[in-house]
Design an enzyme around this catalytic site. Structure first.
Site, PDB file in Angstrom:
ATOM      1  N   ARG A  58      -9.752   3.848  -7.439  1.00 36.32           N
ATOM      2  CA  ARG A  58      -8.736   3.490  -6.084  1.00 36.32           C
ATOM      3  C   ARG A  58      -9.917   3.577  -4.919  1.00 36.32           C
ATOM      4  NH1 ARG A  58      -4.832   1.369  -7.827  1.00 36.32           N
ATOM      5  NH2 ARG A  58      -4.027   1.544  -5.850  1.00 36.32           N
ATOM      6  N   ASN A 107       0.912   3.689  -3.264  1.00 37.01           N
ATOM      7  CA  ASN A 107       0.439   5.238  -2.817  1.00 37.01           C
ATOM      8  C   ASN A 107       1.690   6.110  -3.449  1.00 37.01           C
ATOM      9  OD1 ASN A 107      -1.856   4.870  -1.542  1.00 37.01           O
ATOM     10  ND2 ASN A 107      -1.243   5.523   0.138  1.00 37.01           N
ATOM     11  N   GLU A 145       0.860  -1.156  -0.122  1.00 35.90           N
ATOM     12  CA  GLU A 145      -0.026  -0.195  -0.060  1.00 35.90           C
ATOM     13  C   GLU A 145       0.929   1.308   0.135  1.00 35.90           C
ATOM     14  OE1 GLU A 145      -3.111   0.076  -0.612  1.00 35.90           O
ATOM     15  OE2 GLU A 145      -3.784  -2.015  -0.493  1.00 35.90           O
TER      16      GLU A 145
END
Length: 171
Positions: free
Chosen positions: A128, A66, A62
């Site tokens: 997303r 990002n 993650e």
């Protein structure tokens, strides 16, 4: 948070340093899998449980995703044309705690509090989910996000491994 000092400098006096790793790679989506495996392999000598490995891999995934998608505005499935865009991972193992730092030199986050709200996303057109920070927070023991618009973002995460208590007991 102390700024201007590396994670090693901030932590080395608190506990005995056991191991350290730094990696840098191009901000391309394909490298997310590499980052997950690299951090999992780094922590393997501590004999973590499968659940701990899974938690770490998810959180790293993650954070790296990002950095690539939001930090550098790379469209999912696209290659990043600018090879100057890098993601850095710095890991330390201090006693039985894994410290992970994921850094990009991208566009930064204007409002960290808002960005960390579950379901908030700046990329709804890319499907997303807005759950990246929520997953990092759920799967790691501590999460801190440091960001400055136009400078970049650093995600700091800690995960205690094993069953020993966080605080050392006095005898």
């Amino acid at each position: 948070m102390e700024t201007g000092r590396s994670m090693t400098e901030r932590l080395k006096n608190k506990k005995s340093l056991k191991n350290e790793m730094k990696i840098e790679f191009d901000a391309v989506s394909e490298n997310e899998a590499f980052a997950r495996v690299a951090v999992a392999a780094f922590v393997a000598p501590l004999n973590p449980t499968m659940e701990e490995i899974s938690d770490i891999k998810t959180a790293v995934s993650e954070a790296v995703t990002n950095a690539i998608i939001h930090g550098y505005d790379v469209e999912e499935g696209e290659a990043c044309d600018d090879r100057e865009n890098k993601v850095n991972i710095h890991c330390l193992i201090l006693n039985d705690v894994l410290h992970v730092e994921v850094t990009d030199d991208g566009k930064g986050i204007d409002n960290i509090e808002r960005a960390m709200e579950p379901l908030f996303t700046t990329k709804p057109d890319m499907d997303r989910s807005g759950m990246g920070f929520a997953f990092m927070e759920a799967f790691m023991d501590n999460l801190e996000v440091i960001s400055e618009p136009g400078i970049g973002t650093t995600v700091l995460m800690n995960k205690k491994l094993g069953i020993t208590p966080w605080l050392e007991q006095e005898e």
